[in-house]
Design a protein around this motif. Structure first.
Motif, PDB file in Angstrom:
ATOM      1  N   LEU B  98    -127.693   7.303 -53.997  1.00 54.26           N
ATOM      2  CA  LEU B  98    -128.821   6.873 -54.832  1.00 54.26           C
ATOM      3  C   LEU B  98    -128.333   6.163 -56.087  1.00 54.26           C
ATOM      4  O   LEU B  98    -128.800   5.064 -56.417  1.00 54.26           O
ATOM      5  N   VAL B  99    -127.368   6.779 -56.780  1.00 48.12           N
ATOM      6  CA  VAL B  99    -126.929   6.230 -58.066  1.00 48.12           C
ATOM      7  C   VAL B  99    -126.350   4.830 -57.881  1.00 48.12           C
ATOM      8  O   VAL B  99    -126.668   3.898 -58.628  1.00 48.12           O
ATOM      9  N   PHE B 100    -125.517   4.665 -56.833  1.00 45.73           N
ATOM     10  CA  PHE B 100    -124.886   3.362 -56.704  1.00 45.73           C
ATOM     11  C   PHE B 100    -125.822   2.309 -56.142  1.00 45.73           C
ATOM     12  O   PHE B 100    -125.593   1.125 -56.335  1.00 45.73           O
ATOM     13  N   SER B 101    -126.902   2.735 -55.441  1.00 46.77           N
ATOM     14  CA  SER B 101    -127.860   1.699 -55.059  1.00 46.77           C
ATOM     15  C   SER B 101    -128.753   1.345 -56.240  1.00 46.77           C
ATOM     16  O   SER B 101    -129.298   0.248 -56.290  1.00 46.77           O
ATOM     17  N   LEU B 102    -128.904   2.257 -57.225  1.00 53.21           N
ATOM     18  CA  LEU B 102    -129.684   1.911 -58.423  1.00 53.21           C
ATOM     19  C   LEU B 102    -128.851   1.096 -59.407  1.00 53.21           C
ATOM     20  O   LEU B 102    -129.375   0.237 -60.116  1.00 53.21           O
ATOM     21  N   LEU B 103    -127.526   1.362 -59.444  1.00 49.14           N
ATOM     22  CA  LEU B 103    -126.666   0.657 -60.401  1.00 49.14           C
ATOM     23  C   LEU B 103    -126.651  -0.843 -60.146  1.00 49.14           C
ATOM     24  O   LEU B 103    -126.413  -1.626 -61.057  1.00 49.14           O
ATOM     25  N   GLY B 104    -126.895  -1.231 -58.906  1.00 46.95           N
ATOM     26  CA  GLY B 104    -126.883  -2.651 -58.576  1.00 46.95           C
ATOM     27  C   GLY B 104    -127.922  -3.456 -59.324  1.00 46.95           C
ATOM     28  O   GLY B 104    -127.857  -4.676 -59.357  1.00 46.95           O
ATOM     29  N   TRP B 105    -128.903  -2.770 -59.963  1.00 42.21           N
ATOM     30  CA  TRP B 105    -129.944  -3.500 -60.688  1.00 42.21           C
ATOM     31  C   TRP B 105    -129.476  -3.971 -62.051  1.00 42.21           C
ATOM     32  O   TRP B 105    -130.164  -4.774 -62.673  1.00 42.21           O
ATOM     33  N   ALA B 106    -128.338  -3.485 -62.515  1.00 40.28           N
ATOM     34  CA  ALA B 106    -127.925  -3.806 -63.883  1.00 40.28           C
ATOM     35  C   ALA B 106    -127.769  -5.297 -64.135  1.00 40.28           C
ATOM     36  O   ALA B 106    -128.266  -5.796 -65.140  1.00 40.28           O
ATOM     37  N   PRO B 107    -127.092  -6.079 -63.291  1.00 38.71           N
ATOM     38  CA  PRO B 107    -126.931  -7.496 -63.647  1.00 38.71           C
ATOM     39  C   PRO B 107    -128.016  -8.426 -63.119  1.00 38.71           C
ATOM     40  O   PRO B 107    -127.888  -9.625 -63.308  1.00 38.71           O
ATOM     41  N   ILE B 108    -129.074  -7.901 -62.459  1.00 36.53           N
ATOM     42  CA  ILE B 108    -130.095  -8.787 -61.888  1.00 36.53           C
ATOM     43  C   ILE B 108    -130.943  -9.369 -63.017  1.00 36.53           C
ATOM     44  O   ILE B 108    -131.519  -8.619 -63.808  1.00 36.53           O
ATOM     45  N   PRO B 109    -131.064 -10.700 -63.142  1.00 32.89           N
ATOM     46  CA  PRO B 109    -131.861 -11.288 -64.223  1.00 32.89           C
ATOM     47  C   PRO B 109    -133.337 -11.441 -63.832  1.00 32.89           C
ATOM     48  O   PRO B 109    -133.655 -11.932 -62.759  1.00 32.89           O
ATOM     49  N   PHE B 110    -134.223 -10.983 -64.730  1.00 27.67           N
ATOM     50  CA  PHE B 110    -135.660 -11.124 -64.490  1.00 27.67           C
ATOM     51  C   PHE B 110    -136.239 -12.313 -65.239  1.00 27.67           C
ATOM     52  O   PHE B 110    -137.421 -12.576 -65.182  1.00 27.67           O
ATOM     53  N   GLY B 111    -135.403 -12.986 -65.983  1.00 27.58           N
ATOM     54  CA  GLY B 111    -135.772 -14.172 -66.734  1.00 27.58           C
ATOM     55  C   GLY B 111    -134.471 -14.736 -67.240  1.00 27.58           C
ATOM     56  O   GLY B 111    -133.423 -14.171 -66.953  1.00 27.58           O
ATOM     57  N   PRO B 112    -134.482 -15.834 -67.983  1.00 28.45           N
ATOM     58  CA  PRO B 112    -133.212 -16.372 -68.474  1.00 28.45           C
ATOM     59  C   PRO B 112    -132.498 -15.368 -69.376  1.00 28.45           C
ATOM     60  O   PRO B 112    -132.943 -15.094 -70.490  1.00 28.45           O
TER      61      PRO B 112
END
Lengths: 215, 347
Positions: B98-112
């Motif tokens: 769970l933790v490592f599939s959630l950690l993948g969200w850290a660098p995803i950009p939702f805007g510039p």
């Protein structure tokens, strides 16, 4: 905060390295090896060597440690036999100590640890990038003795880390500086290493290939 | 062309102290967990429609509260722990997943520049985190001390490690075209054209390997209940099973977002919602594109049948991998032959 974390990770790395050797169950031993890699990659990232740290994660934890675990898990090991074997090996501890001592003598006498980095005083652990460049220079100078010197020696090459520890990932020069160093000062050794890897890749294929017999 | 966009323009400092960081993380993670919950209901409703049945429609309007009812049921179920198991690893494995599939969200950009950390090597970070997630499956099977779950975990790990090769090869083709490992830069590099157009063959390989990475249907052998036993999570029940379930669907949502950032231009869409203020609605564009991929994953599940395991591995190593490597050599060759630099050399 960062210095505390670095100390914590260093201690954790040493502790888990000890547990790798002393753990009785081989799977737990590999588990502590993974923990060691995690600590080291965290340490490298906090030092500002973000690319190297992430490469540790991808290569060692993502690929090599999984293969180790696979092999260890699939072997049908009896723990009692393993422990008997281990007690045999502990008799040879002084011999191991001598070898380790010789290895360190060699390392410290060959590799130039001198640093021209004025920021070194801030953090004694900053020695690592200098050592890497020093190794390349030493190896290049060996080539130079045989008349193959590709590129002259230099002590001031691209530094692969940032000075401020807060911008761990934010530096944009990290990957590029490593690339510049590898493809200029270490080009010959990169070539040699890639040949060795190619050999290592073709070797198993040749070993495992069955000669097709025609009936 | 090189200085068309400067990252410093969009730079939002995140090191403002722990409280602001925690608020930033919560701002991403709470909607993301809700999104994971509703991903399960998307799957069940869409598959229901495709198989001409209604799907869940009792709890809440149109069944939107069904996932919460399911979660509640799983939480109050009895927790069964195998007697001879390695307890620490038995509980650690679902948490790793769970933790490592959630950690993948850290660098995803939702805007510039609007990511938790807009790091310069975001792609490598994502790949590293996804490769560590494999340990969840590996340890879950070994710690349970059951032959079935152990064999299931070996099966799952071999599959994920093999297809990760194809996956990272395809991702690096995108990196070659964008000339950067940073997510925001990759999105900005797609303002001219989405990478799905020049890299369409690679996109197909990417989708296949993404399906196998997520253990989705044509390749869902890690948990093939009917012909093999339930896989590495055979012995897990109740609360810790929910962890695996959440990790799986969080992986689906993350992979959809990741794919839309890499191939469909992420949050960028011509002339819609572009304003550089704090009220930035470009994330809606990203959500719409991610929903396309989510629908695709469900669609595939409703359409295809499961592959046999030996065919799965042969397909990966002897057919997909040569193709992926050939394409990875072809892309930079074309770039060099026609003297096209990567989109931004200065980054």
């Amino acid at each position: 905060m960062n210095t505390f974390l670095i100390d914590f990770l260093t201690l954790g790395a040493i502790f888990s390295a000890l547990l790798v050797v002393t753990a009785k169950n081989p799977v737990m031993s590999v588990l502590f090896l993974i923990s060691l890699f995690l600590h080291i990659s965290g340490y490298l990232v906090l030092q500002g060597l973000g690319f190297l740290g992430i490469s540790y994660l991808i290569l060692y934890i993502g690929a090599i440690a999984i293969l180790f675990l696979f092999v260890v898990m699939m072997l049908n090991l009896q723990l009692a036999e393993l422990n008997a074997m281990a007690s045999e090996y502990t008799q040879n501890l002084p011999l191991g100590g001598i070898f380790v001592f010789l290895l360190f003598v060699e390392l410290f006498s060959i590799i130039p640890f001198s640093s021209h980095n004025e920021y070194k005083n801030l953090n004694p652990f900053k020695i690592i990038p200098d050592v890497q460049i020093g190794i390349m220079n030493t190896m290049n100078s060996i080539l130079h003795q045989f008349g193959y010197g590709p590129i002259s020696r230099s002590t001031d090459v691209y530094q692969t880390y940032t000075i401020t520890s807060d911008t761990n990932f934010a530096n944009l020069i990290d990957v590029q500086s490593i690339g510049f160093t590898l493809y200029t000062f270490g080009s010959v050794w990169l070539f040699v290493a890639s040949l060795a890897l190619l050999l290592a890749m073709i070797g198993p294929i040749v070993l495992t290939m069955k000669a097709r017999t025609t009936n | 062309m090189t200085n068309l966009f400067d990252l410093k323009t969009f730079h939002i400092p995140v090191s403002q102290g722990p409280i602001v960081s925690i608020i930033l993380i919560l701002l991403v993670f709470v909607p993301m967990l809700l999104c994971v919950a509703w991903m399960t209901i998307i799957e069940r409703k869409v598959m229901g429609s495709m198989q001409r049945r209604i799907g869940p429609n009792v709890v809440g309007y149109y069944g939107v509260l069904q996932p919460f009812a399911d979660a509640l049921k799983c939480v109050v179920k009895e927790q069964i722990i195998p007697a001879q198991s390695n307890k620490a690893l038995f509980f650690l494995a679902p948490m790793i997943s769970l933790v490592f599939s959630l950690l993948g969200w850290a660098p995803i950009p939702f805007g510039p520049g609007m990511a938790i950390t807009d790091i310069s090597i975001g792609i490598l970070f994502s790949l590293a985190v996804s490769s560590i997630g494999v340990y969840g499956a590996l340890f879950a099977g070994w710690a349970a001390n059951s032959k079935y779950s152990f064999l299931g975990s070996l099966r799952a790990t071999a599959q994920m490690v093999s297809y990760e090769l194809i996956f990272s090869t395809c991702v690096f083709a995108v990196v070659l075209l964008a000339g950067s490992l940073n997510f925001t830069t990759i999105v900005q590099a797609q303002t001219a054209i989405w990478f799905i157009v020049p890299l369409f063959p690679i996109f197909i390989l990417y989708l296949i390997s993404a399906l196998a990475e997520l253990n989705r249907t044509p390749f869902d052998l890690p948990e093939a209940e009917s012909e093999l036993v339930c896989g590495f999570m055979t012995e897990h029940s109740g609360m810790i099973f929910v962890f695996f379930y959440l990790a799986e669907y969080s992986g689906v949502v993350l992979m959809s977002t990741f794919s839309s950032v890499l191939f469909l231009g992420g949050y960028a869409f011509p002339e819609i919602f572009v304003q550089e203020t704090f009220i930035n609605l470009q994330s809606l564009i990203l959500a719409a594109k991610a929903l396309l991929f989510m629908f695709f994953f469900v669609w595939v599940r409703a359409t295809f049948v499961r592959q046999r395991y030996d065919r799965l591995m042969i397909f990966c190593w002897t057919q997909l991998l040569p193709m992926a490597i050939a394409l990875l050599i072809l892309v930079p060759s074309i770039l060099i032959a026609f003297d096209i630099p990567a989109v931004n050399l200065s980054m």
